[in-house]
Scaffold this motif. Structure first.
Motif, PDB file in Angstrom:
ATOM      1  N   UNK A  42       0.812  -1.216   0.000  1.00 55.36           N
ATOM      2  CA  UNK A  42       0.000   0.000   0.000  1.00 55.36           C
ATOM      3  C   UNK A  42       0.844   1.263   0.000  1.00 55.36           C
ATOM      4  N   UNK A  43       2.135   1.122   0.291  1.00 51.32           N
ATOM      5  CA  UNK A  43       3.059   2.249   0.286  1.00 51.32           C
ATOM      6  C   UNK A  43       4.475   1.694   0.177  1.00 51.32           C
ATOM      7  N   UNK A  44       5.410   2.553  -0.213  1.00 54.70           N
ATOM      8  CA  UNK A  44       6.819   2.159  -0.251  1.00 54.70           C
ATOM      9  C   UNK A  44       7.607   3.056   0.689  1.00 54.70           C
ATOM     10  N   UNK A  45       8.580   2.456   1.352  1.00 51.47           N
ATOM     11  CA  UNK A  45       9.477   3.184   2.246  1.00 51.47           C
ATOM     12  C   UNK A  45      10.859   3.216   1.616  1.00 51.47           C
ATOM     13  N   UNK A  46      11.370   4.423   1.423  1.00 49.06           N
ATOM     14  CA  UNK A  46      12.692   4.594   0.840  1.00 49.06           C
ATOM     15  C   UNK A  46      13.686   4.972   1.931  1.00 49.06           C
TER      16      UNK A  46
END
Length: 359
Positions: A323-327
């Motif tokens: 549902x989201x990406x963490x960079x």
């Protein structure tokens, strides 16, 4: 319409896009004196730059719930009111840029009391601002680390209370999202895994017992964290061990448990609890673990791990793997990654008026 730049609402908080900043220790707080564990100009500049760059949610580095819960003497903490006041300066600025401020609450367990990474990251003794680490079992992480002290029941209850107290302070400091750090071989992860948890009491042995401490922490934090604000949990989905470790199947099962205890999103990482293991790192190598949780539960998930390219991040979300990406490292290299990605995808993202010439 870009999946990466759709807002996401969790409870009463709307995050403007799905480009999020992963917690990354800066090892830049004062190690002793009145400023111990307190964010300073470096932390403000570091986090503010990513907010000005369009990042939708920023999670602080692992922020210790007690002095002995720090990974190093140079880590941030939120165990006193002076730290709260310093964090307010940061959360106000992040919110002014449309970024949701989040905090990761942590206890390092047996991996505490180490030096900064650029100084080798080795264990520190009392003569070098170090302390005696605590853990579920008296098992050292590796040959370099000291043997930790096994926690008593009273100490376990005290730490659960420290997480709750830290959450109260995080709320006072202006954070909108709280994340409990249950990954990377730190204290909660140590309880979860049979590799590091050899206890024979109610906190060890069976799956139910090994997950008890994590559930207690979640319950304590959820009890003081407002019902209209989301609670995240970061997990290492696997120890990368062939046997006697925490597994992807355990993670899917535990994700469902966490959801019933009020967790709103699982931040899916891997590894960190067993030394000497071979991890097949590569672009998006941890995304399949997030996808397994998403397929096996109804709990929202965030993916992390060598996500660097716009098309790669967009595809992860468009395929329904997360549902989201963490960079992490990519945002260290490029604080305005979100703005550049929005331009590539023809999407809108916050741009400070002062930077209008960059559009």
């Amino acid at each position: 319409m870009s999946a990466l730049f759709q807002p996401l609402t969790l409870r009463g908080v709307t995050i403007p896009n799905r480009v999020w900043m992963a917690p990354m220790c800066q090892y830049s707080a004062e190690p002793e004196g009145p400023g111990t564990g307190t964010p300073n100009d470096w932390h403000f500049t570091h986090l503010a730059a990513r907010a000005a760059g369009g990042t939708g949610l920023i999670l602080t580095e692992a922020t210790a719930v007690s002095p002995e819960g720090r990974i190093s003497p140079y880590d941030l903490g939120i165990w006193n009111d002076a730290q709260v006041e310093a964090f307010r300066r940061i959360t106000r600025f992040l919110a002014s840029q449309g970024t949701v401020p989040g905090i990761q609450l942590a206890h390092a367990g047996r991996k505490a009391s180490t030096d900064r990474t650029w100084a080798g990251g080795g264990p520190l003794g009392p003569d070098a601002r170090g302390w005696q680490p605590l853990a579920p079992s008296a098992l050292a992480f590796d040959e370099r680390h000291v043997r930790p002290t096994e926690l008593t029941h009273d100490q376990i209850e005290e730490i659960v209370g420290q997480f709750a107290d830290a959450a109260r302070r995080a709320l006072a400091a202006g954070f909108e999202v709280a994340e409990i750090h249950g990954a990377h071989g730190y204290l909660i992860n140590e309880f979860l895994s049979p590799h590091s948890n050899h206890r024979t009491d109610v906190y060890g042995g069976s799956y139910e017992n090994r997950t008890r401490f994590a559930r207690d922490v979640v319950d304590a934090v959820r009890a003081v964290w407002p019902q209209d604000k989301p609670l995240f949990f970061r997990i290492s989905a696997t120890d990368w061990l062939e046997e006697d470790g925490w597994t992807a199947e355990d993670t899917v099962r535990f994700a469902a448990d966490l959801q019933t205890h009020g967790v709103d999103l699982l931040d899916v990482s891997t590894g960190g609890n067993a030394s000497g293991v071979r991890i097949p790192a590569g672009p998006g190598y941890q995304v399949p673990f997030a996808a397994r949780v998403k397929a096996g539960t109804s709990l929202p998930v965030a993916a992390v791990g060598l996500i660097t390219e716009t098309e790669q991040a967009e595809k992860i979300l468009a395929n329904g793997d997360a549902d989201a990406v963490l960079l992490g490292r990519e945002l260290l290299r490029n604080p305005s990654w979100a703005r550049h990605a929005a331009r590539e995808l023809g999407a809108d993202v916050h741009v400070p008026h002062q930077y209008h010439r960059s559009v």
